[in-house]
Design an enzyme around this catalytic site. Structure first.
Site, mmCIF file in Angstrom:
data_model
loop_
_atom_site.group_PDB
_atom_site.id
_atom_site.type_symbol
_atom_site.label_atom_id
_atom_site.label_comp_id
_atom_site.label_asym_id
_atom_site.label_seq_id
_atom_site.Cartn_x
_atom_site.Cartn_y
_atom_site.Cartn_z
ATOM 1 N N ASP B 56 0.840 -1.193 0.000
ATOM 2 C CA ASP B 56 0.000 0.000 0.000
ATOM 3 C C ASP B 56 0.880 1.251 0.000
ATOM 4 O OD1 ASP B 56 -2.288 -1.518 0.134
ATOM 5 O OD2 ASP B 56 -2.383 -1.469 2.316
ATOM 6 N N LYS B 78 -3.514 3.004 -3.085
ATOM 7 C CA LYS B 78 -4.661 3.690 -3.670
ATOM 8 C C LYS B 78 -4.593 5.197 -3.470
ATOM 9 C CE LYS B 78 -7.444 -0.373 -2.973
ATOM 10 N NZ LYS B 78 -6.714 -0.781 -1.751
ATOM 11 N N MET B 195 -8.527 6.348 11.695
ATOM 12 C CA MET B 195 -8.639 7.228 10.523
ATOM 13 C C MET B 195 -9.800 8.208 10.632
ATOM 14 S SD MET B 195 -7.812 4.376 7.630
ATOM 15 C CE MET B 195 -9.056 3.230 8.214
#
Lengths: 276, 276
Positions: B56, B78, B195
């Site tokens: 990632d 991403k 997050m």
């Protein structure tokens, strides 16, 4: 040597400065679920550069093999033959740090998830002893993980709740806690129960009494990353019986929730973690 | 060499057989919160014996330094310039495993806590590709841990619940989820929000609307184990403003609950984790 290598040919002497245990400091270190491969690199390095390691009993011996002879190893576990009171452990941590030792306090899983890490930190702070917390791989995640059970999944669970099986359901006469927990499961949450073999029947009854459906999937992961690890799965209807039939032994981690459908879908291609 | 040593002088060649990445297999590996010292020994070893690593974007570069030149490294994150669709990642995992490669799929934190590890496992199983799950140190535990915040404590919290800030409060018009979560906090539970920087104000409002007291302690841990890690603490009353004043940036982990009283008590003697 390279900073990225836990240790080179010189063993402990090759550990980079920032990863060495410092004198007069206590490291509250998570040992992970059991297998030495699931120590963190930091834990591995601190163990090899400490003056003394105080560890719990629920620890695989392989973790303590190969430590340099300069490292003193003390079992201060609360199970088995030698039983050390928490106050004695606290005192020993302070005493050794004040004597200038680099002290590793090695705790199963993660030091700040159950297991009194917070209380040890309070004792150290109350005596002005410098300490560091070194997070570890908790069985909360590791046991479901190696068993192929995701705790969250876009289609099945957007949250999870962790409790310990040591708690008695409806303690204090209140059932509000179980209402919350049952509600979470009903609305797309996963429940993880640590150390819940002996109280499994009580906990399952509490969930059922608070409205969780009998066909809700449940699984119990026995001895994750230890020899004789095993997974028993079923539903709230039959998990107690299945666990009894399989003679599941502690330590074990229980998971309840719809995410277990993913487990059933993927288990055929899952390579189980092979304990050392 | 000793089984206990992540690698000897020969580097990757010294990794014991059971810890080597096997051909045709995909390893869903947790990278931990960021710092390379919080990789597990197993992750460290698999990274060095893989043919290809797919990682990632939210990953500290230090984790990928010092890999042998034989290891191909692909950023399939991403975020940032190169954006790979999940379906393309899934296909690539299958393709490389079928070509006989030992494949490491490196994911931030733990592979089975948020972040679609379960979906990747489903895709692999649907294509009969063998895979293993290698648990990692999740930020759920690591961020509070290095900040001196225990998630449980005998006197303050006997359980914790984990949600992601990406979820919009009252999605689907239902407020039942927040009732459950608010109830847990009121009755001795800790809430962890992963997050949740951008949605902090909304989440705090949801908690307040569902009855959680304004003076409930709250803290946000910014960039745990990354450069510029920081902790901002307050209460539900002022945490949004304090976070704005401190210009807190993602990734961050929020903790709400009475356990923060322990943090206040111990922080003076806590040695902060020093990121590499």
């Amino acid at each position: 040597m390279s900073e990225g290598r836990p240790a080179g040919s010189g063993g402990a002497n090759d550990v980079p400065e920032r990863s060495r245990a410092a004198p007069g400091t206590v490291y509250l270190v998570g040992a992970g679920p059991g297998d030495p491969d699931l120590l963190t690199v930091r834990a591995w390095r601190l163990l090899r550069t400490a003056d003394v390691v105080l560890h719990d009993s629920l620890l695989r011996e392989a973790i303590l093999e190969d430590l340099p002879p300069s490292v003193e190893v003390l079992d201060v576990g609360k199970r088995g033959e030698v039983r050390t009171e928490q106050s004695a452990i606290n005192d020993l941590l302070v005493e050794r740090a004040r004597a200038g030792d680099a002290v590793v306090r090695l705790k199963g899983g993660d030091p700040f998830v159950f297991g009194r890490g917070g209380e040890e930190a309070q004792h150290l702070a109350a005596h002005d002893v410098a300490f560091e917390v070194v997070p570890g791989v908790s069985s909360v995640l590791a046991a479901p993980g190696i068993a192929g059970i995701p705790l969250t999944h876009r289609e099945h669970a957007s949250r999870f709740t962790v409790i310990t099986g040591h708690e008695t359901p409806e303690k204090d006469g209140s059932s509000l806690d179980w209402d919350d927990i049952a509600g979470q499961i009903d609305r797309g949450g996963t429940l993880v129960i640590l150390m819940g073999v002996r109280t499994l029947a009580e906990n399952v009854r509490a969930l059922r009494d608070h409205g969780v459906a009998a066909d809700t999937p449940a699984a119990i992961v026995q001895r994750a990353t230890w020899p004789r690890q095993a997974v028993v799965s079923g539903t709230l209807e039959d998990i107690v019986e299945r666990t009894r039939e399989a003679d599941v032994k502690p330590p074990a981690t229980t998971v309840v929730g719809e995410v277990l459908e993913v487990h059933d879908e993927i288990e055929d291609d899952l390579c189980p973690f092979e304990p050392a």
